[in-house]
Design a protein around this motif. Structure first.
Motif, PDB file in Angstrom:
ATOM      1  N   PHE A 156      -8.492   8.608  -5.922  1.00  8.44           N
ATOM      2  CA  PHE A 156      -9.378   7.767  -5.108  1.00  8.44           C
ATOM      3  C   PHE A 156      -8.681   6.467  -4.722  1.00  8.44           C
ATOM      4  O   PHE A 156      -8.851   5.973  -3.598  1.00  8.44           O
ATOM      5  CB  PHE A 156     -10.665   7.469  -5.877  1.00  8.44           C
ATOM      6  N   LEU A 157      -7.892   5.919  -5.631  1.00  5.57           N
ATOM      7  CA  LEU A 157      -7.141   4.699  -5.332  1.00  5.57           C
ATOM      8  C   LEU A 157      -6.134   4.954  -4.217  1.00  5.57           C
ATOM      9  O   LEU A 157      -5.956   4.112  -3.321  1.00  5.57           O
ATOM     10  CB  LEU A 157      -6.428   4.203  -6.589  1.00  5.57           C
ATOM     11  N   CYS A 158      -5.489   6.107  -4.251  1.00  2.00           N
ATOM     12  CA  CYS A 158      -4.546   6.479  -3.200  1.00  2.00           C
ATOM     13  C   CYS A 158      -5.247   6.549  -1.848  1.00  2.00           C
ATOM     14  O   CYS A 158      -4.726   6.062  -0.837  1.00  2.00           O
ATOM     15  CB  CYS A 158      -3.884   7.820  -3.540  1.00  2.00           C
ATOM     16  N   LEU A 184      -0.219  10.334 -12.964  1.00  2.00           N
ATOM     17  CA  LEU A 184      -1.252   9.605 -12.232  1.00  2.00           C
ATOM     18  C   LEU A 184      -2.087  10.520 -11.343  1.00  2.00           C
ATOM     19  O   LEU A 184      -2.888  10.031 -10.539  1.00  2.00           O
ATOM     20  CB  LEU A 184      -0.614   8.502 -11.377  1.00  2.00           C
ATOM     21  N   HIS A 185      -1.895  11.830 -11.477  1.00  2.00           N
ATOM     22  CA  HIS A 185      -2.681  12.774 -10.676  1.00  2.00           C
ATOM     23  C   HIS A 185      -4.033  13.022 -11.334  1.00  2.00           C
ATOM     24  O   HIS A 185      -4.375  14.142 -11.708  1.00  2.00           O
ATOM     25  CB  HIS A 185      -1.901  14.077 -10.484  1.00  2.00           C
ATOM     26  N   TYR A 189      -4.699  -3.782  -8.342  1.00  2.00           N
ATOM     27  CA  TYR A 189      -4.535  -2.529  -9.084  1.00  2.00           C
ATOM     28  C   TYR A 189      -3.147  -2.418  -9.685  1.00  2.00           C
ATOM     29  O   TYR A 189      -2.970  -1.857 -10.768  1.00  2.00           O
ATOM     30  CB  TYR A 189      -4.821  -1.339  -8.172  1.00  2.00           C
ATOM     31  N   GLY A 190      -2.147  -2.948  -8.995  1.00  2.00           N
ATOM     32  CA  GLY A 190      -0.792  -2.917  -9.537  1.00  2.00           C
ATOM     33  C   GLY A 190      -0.634  -3.767 -10.780  1.00  2.00           C
ATOM     34  O   GLY A 190       0.145  -3.446 -11.681  1.00  2.00           O
ATOM     35  N   ASN A 233       0.825  -1.210   0.000  1.00  2.00           N
ATOM     36  CA  ASN A 233       0.000   0.000   0.000  1.00  2.00           C
ATOM     37  C   ASN A 233       0.857   1.256   0.000  1.00  2.00           C
ATOM     38  O   ASN A 233       0.542   2.224  -0.701  1.00  2.00           O
ATOM     39  CB  ASN A 233      -0.945  -0.002   1.203  1.00  2.00           C
ATOM     40  N   ALA A 234       1.938   1.256   0.784  1.00  2.00           N
ATOM     41  CA  ALA A 234       2.819   2.425   0.820  1.00  2.00           C
ATOM     42  C   ALA A 234       3.477   2.646  -0.545  1.00  2.00           C
ATOM     43  O   ALA A 234       3.625   3.792  -0.994  1.00  2.00           O
ATOM     44  CB  ALA A 234       3.885   2.247   1.901  1.00  2.00           C
ATOM     45  N   ALA A 235       3.867   1.551  -1.218  1.00  2.00           N
ATOM     46  CA  ALA A 235       4.476   1.673  -2.539  1.00  2.00           C
ATOM     47  C   ALA A 235       3.503   2.268  -3.547  1.00  2.00           C
ATOM     48  O   ALA A 235       3.876   3.152  -4.339  1.00  2.00           O
ATOM     49  CB  ALA A 235       4.956   0.301  -3.012  1.00  2.00           C
ATOM     50  N   LEU A 236       2.257   1.811  -3.504  1.00  2.00           N
ATOM     51  CA  LEU A 236       1.254   2.338  -4.437  1.00  2.00           C
ATOM     52  C   LEU A 236       0.953   3.808  -4.149  1.00  2.00           C
ATOM     53  O   LEU A 236       0.797   4.614  -5.084  1.00  2.00           O
ATOM     54  CB  LEU A 236      -0.027   1.504  -4.338  1.00  2.00           C
ATOM     55  N   ILE A 237       0.903   4.172  -2.879  1.00  2.00           N
ATOM     56  CA  ILE A 237       0.680   5.575  -2.511  1.00  2.00           C
ATOM     57  C   ILE A 237       1.817   6.454  -3.031  1.00  2.00           C
ATOM     58  O   ILE A 237       1.577   7.531  -3.590  1.00  2.00           O
ATOM     59  CB  ILE A 237       0.556   5.716  -0.977  1.00  2.00           C
ATOM     60  N   MET A 238       3.049   5.990  -2.863  1.00  2.00           N
ATOM     61  CA  MET A 238       4.209   6.782  -3.300  1.00  2.00           C
ATOM     62  C   MET A 238       4.253   6.906  -4.818  1.00  2.00           C
ATOM     63  O   MET A 238       4.583   7.974  -5.349  1.00  2.00           O
ATOM     64  CB  MET A 238       5.485   6.145  -2.761  1.00  2.00           C
ATOM     65  N   ILE A 239       3.918   5.828  -5.517  1.00  2.00           N
ATOM     66  CA  ILE A 239       3.914   5.875  -6.980  1.00  2.00           C
ATOM     67  C   ILE A 239       2.905   6.897  -7.475  1.00  2.00           C
ATOM     68  O   ILE A 239       3.196   7.716  -8.357  1.00  2.00           O
ATOM     69  CB  ILE A 239       3.606   4.472  -7.561  1.00  2.00           C
ATOM     70  N   ILE A 240       1.709   6.879  -6.903  1.00  2.00           N
ATOM     71  CA  ILE A 240       0.666   7.829  -7.316  1.00  2.00           C
ATOM     72  C   ILE A 240       1.043   9.255  -6.924  1.00  2.00           C
ATOM     73  O   ILE A 240       0.817  10.208  -7.684  1.00  2.00           O
ATOM     74  CB  ILE A 240      -0.689   7.434  -6.689  1.00  2.00           C
ATOM     75  N   ALA A 241       1.647   9.427  -5.752  1.00  2.00           N
ATOM     76  CA  ALA A 241       1.981  10.762  -5.261  1.00  2.00           C
ATOM     77  C   ALA A 241       3.090  11.412  -6.084  1.00  2.00           C
ATOM     78  O   ALA A 241       3.033  12.621  -6.355  1.00  2.00           O
ATOM     79  CB  ALA A 241       2.393  10.687  -3.786  1.00  2.00           C
TER      80      ALA A 241
END
Length: 311
Positions: A61-63, A54-55, A288-289, A41-49
């Protein structure tokens, strides 16, 4: 094992019948799953951020979904691991209330998040020309606010209901504290509890209806359009899997009382009561990944970069 209870402490009885070997086996499974959930989850949050491409509303919403999953797992795992490893089966009332609030926020947040994501996919597929005008920055901020305001309001109301009367009992049969367990400990109950539970069920049904209606219209829109079919497979399937997975896990948890009366093995019974806290948070980022091509491409790029550096 110390089963002594005091007015300021509650006793967790879910593990009373577990021997030391069972505790170690479950701990050996739970700790890696908890760490894996945090990493994914942290990896996906960082990738989106950090990835500007991906903004977009769907990824925002996924973040939020990943943040909510981290909230739920962090509210459950640390205490459960302590119970398993140290055989400490008591928790203060204050800690129990905090854990109950966190888990309510997680459970309701999962519903609100998945519902908003379904509406977003409906607009993207059924109203593509108006998508950016409808999903404006103001709308996205408003929806994100709703995603968090609804669970927080629900947790406040649940806490008021749970703490309205003093406790006459001090034993919780689940592996975690939640609103219904606290209400069942009260010396007295009134109609407020029934009204609150009814309101929770109604709101949950409304949110589920949003998802079902959205996907019914999406499927109709995809019947004659290959472009919409591609969008459905790439962006809707992951969300639909996450939604059905969460609904199934909630069903198992809500059905645990009936299973218990049928003499279900105690370890399996305990697992079913926590399945909605264990499975969705680790499954969602994986789904999602794998399915969302922009996220998958970014993950592959990171792995290739690390591989080149190590050569």
């Amino acid at each position: 094992m110390n089963n002594i209870s005091s007015p300021n402490f509650l006793t967790i009885t879910a593990l009373n019948e577990w021997d030391w070997t069972s505790r170690i086996v479950f701990f050996s499974f739970a700790l890696p799953v908890y760490l894996l959930t945090i990493v994914l989850n942290a990896a996906l949050i960082m990738i989106i951020a950090f990835e500007k491409a991906l903004h977009e509303p769907m990824y925002i919403f996924l973040c939020n979904l990943c943040v909510n999953d981290l909230c739920g797992t962090t509210g459950f795992y640390p205490r459960a691991l302590v119970y398993l490893l140290t055989e400490t089966n008591r928790i203060s009332i204050e800690e129990c209330i905090v854990q109950s609030i966190v888990i309510i926020v997680y459970g309701a947040g999962e519903f609100s998040n998945l519902s908003i994501m379904a509406v977003d996919r409906y607009i993207a597929i059924c109203r593509p020309l108006r998508y950016h005008s409808i999903m404006s920055p103001f709308t996205v901020r408003s929806l994100v606010t709703f995603i968090w305001i609804y669970p927080c309001f629900l947790s406040i109301m649940a806490t008021i209901v749970a703490m309205k009367y003093p406790f006459c009992r001090h034993e919780i049969v689940k592996l975690f504290c939640e609103n219904l367990s606290l209400v069942n400990l009260q010396c007295k109950q009134d109609n407020l509890n029934g009204i609150f539970n009814g309101w929770m069920y109604v709101t949950a049904i409304v949110l589920i209806s949003f998802v079902l209606i959205s996907y019914f219209k999406i499927i109709l829109a995809c019947r004659k359009s290959k472009v919409n079919q591609e969008k459905f497979l790439s962006t809707c399937v992951p969300h639909l899997i996450s939604f059905l997975n969460y609904i199934a896990c909630v069903f198992f948890d809500s059905s645990q009382t009936e299973f218990r009366t049928k003499a279900l093995p105690h370890m399996l019974y305990s697992f079913l009561t926590v399945i909605f806290l264990i499975v969705p948070p680790v499954v969602n980022p994986v789904i999602y990944g794998i399915k969302l091509s922009p996220v998958r491409a970014k993950i592959l790029f990171i792995f290739r970069s690390l591989k080149i550096r190590n050569m």
